[in-house]
Scaffold this active site. Structure first.
Site, PDB file in Angstrom:
ATOM      1  CG  HIS A 144      -1.885   1.044   0.984  1.00  0.00           C
ATOM      2  ND1 HIS A 144      -3.271   1.085   0.874  1.00  0.00           N
ATOM      3  CD2 HIS A 144      -1.678   2.524   1.674  1.00  0.00           C
ATOM      4  CE1 HIS A 144      -3.999   2.179   1.218  1.00  0.00           C
ATOM      5  NE2 HIS A 144      -2.780   3.182   1.720  1.00  0.00           N
ATOM      6  CD  GLU A 145       1.670   3.503   3.624  1.00  0.00           C
ATOM      7  OE1 GLU A 145       1.669   4.570   3.014  1.00  0.00           O
ATOM      8  OE2 GLU A 145       0.599   3.005   4.403  1.00  0.00           O
ATOM      9  CG  HIS A 154      -6.614   5.925  -0.026  1.00  0.00           C
ATOM     10  ND1 HIS A 154      -6.568   6.802   1.080  1.00  0.00           N
ATOM     11  CD2 HIS A 154      -5.629   5.105   0.232  1.00  0.00           C
ATOM     12  CE1 HIS A 154      -5.661   6.607   1.841  1.00  0.00           C
ATOM     13  NE2 HIS A 154      -4.730   5.568   1.341  1.00  0.00           N
ATOM     14  CB  CYS A 155      -8.199   1.938  -5.126  1.00  0.00           C
ATOM     15  SG  CYS A 155      -9.043   0.771  -6.122  1.00  0.00           S
ATOM     16  CB  CYS A 179      -8.380  -3.601  -8.263  1.00  0.00           C
ATOM     17  SG  CYS A 179      -7.945  -1.774  -8.442  1.00  0.00           S
ATOM     18  CB  CYS A 182      -4.418  -0.378  -8.336  1.00  0.00           C
ATOM     19  SG  CYS A 182      -5.634   0.475  -7.252  1.00  0.00           S
TER      20      CYS A 182
HETATM   21 ZN   LIG Z   1      -3.159   4.874   1.738  1.00  0.00          ZN
HETATM   22 ZN   LIG Z   2      -7.372  -0.545  -6.720  1.00  0.00          ZN
END
Ligand SMILES: [Zn+2]
Ligand SMILES: [Zn+2]
Length: 204
Positions: A144-145, A154-155, A179, A182
């Site tokens: 994530h980071e 942010h998704c 996903c 992303c």
């Molecule tokens: Zn975040």
């Molecule tokens: Zn995503």
């Protein structure tokens, strides 16, 4: 979408990589799972660095925590590694001025990100979680980071690792995957970064 299927090749192999950098003592299984997780998702070489001391000027005595933004700035300022991105990992608790704690923090499109394993060990009722669940959380935070450093926002896709997660429940609900949207965005961002001559000649 054929143009998105080919993985971008670094111009100077072995230089444009993600560096995983322990800040202070960090368990070996954490470092290994983060390096493998990032390498598996990004399909780029990940370099596991030797630990450095946690910069003490990032310590906030009033909160008994480290300031995540100060750690990021330290990584940006002090380290001239030949790597595209740096993920600092600490076992110490980290926070930012507006949140009680953070699992990790990164600037959008920045070079460095930081994460902590301190809050990832507890179950929802405070009981310790299994090693598998703990390491699963660690990998999700790492991806994530680093995703943010590649400009991923942010998704809202169900269970995408780029979903915002401020609680352990939200972290557990998402999966350790990007996903399709992303993933495309990440590889586009990576391709752009590798075109940058400063990155390509290793002088980042
Ligand atoms: Zn975040
Ligand atoms: Zn995503």
């Amino acid at each position: 979408m054929i143009e998105h299927e080919k993985k971008p090749e670094p111009r100077t192999p072995g230089k444009a990589i993600i560096a995983v950098l322990p800040l202070g003592r960090v368990r070996e299984d954490i470092l290994r799972v983060v390096a493998d997780g990032l390498q598996g998702i990004l399909r780029l070489p990940v370099d596991l660095r030797d630990p450095i001391a946690v910069p003490e000027d990032a310590f906030m005595e009033s909160r008994n925590q480290y300031n995540a933004m100060a750690l990021i700035k330290y990584l940006d300022r002090e380290l001239s590694h030949n790597s595209l991105k740096i993920l600092g990992i600490t076992a110490n608790d980290i926070c930012n001025p507006i949140l009680t704690y953070v699992f990790g923090e990164a600037y959008m499109g920045g070079r460095s990100a930081v994460m902590s394993s301190a809050r990832l060990k507890a179950g929802l009722l405070g009981e310790p979680v299994s090693r598998e669940q703990f390491l699963d959380r660690v990998v999700k935070v790492a991806i994530h980071e680093i995703g943010h450093t590649f400009n991923l926002r942010h998704c809202h896709t169900d269970r995408c690792v780029m979903r915002a997660s401020n609680t352990l429940l939200e972290l557990d609900e998402k999966l350790n995957y990007l996903c399709d949207y992303c993933e495309i965005f990440l590889f586009d961002s990576l391709r752009e970064a590798l075109k940058d001559p400063e990155v390509a000649d290793g002088s980042v």
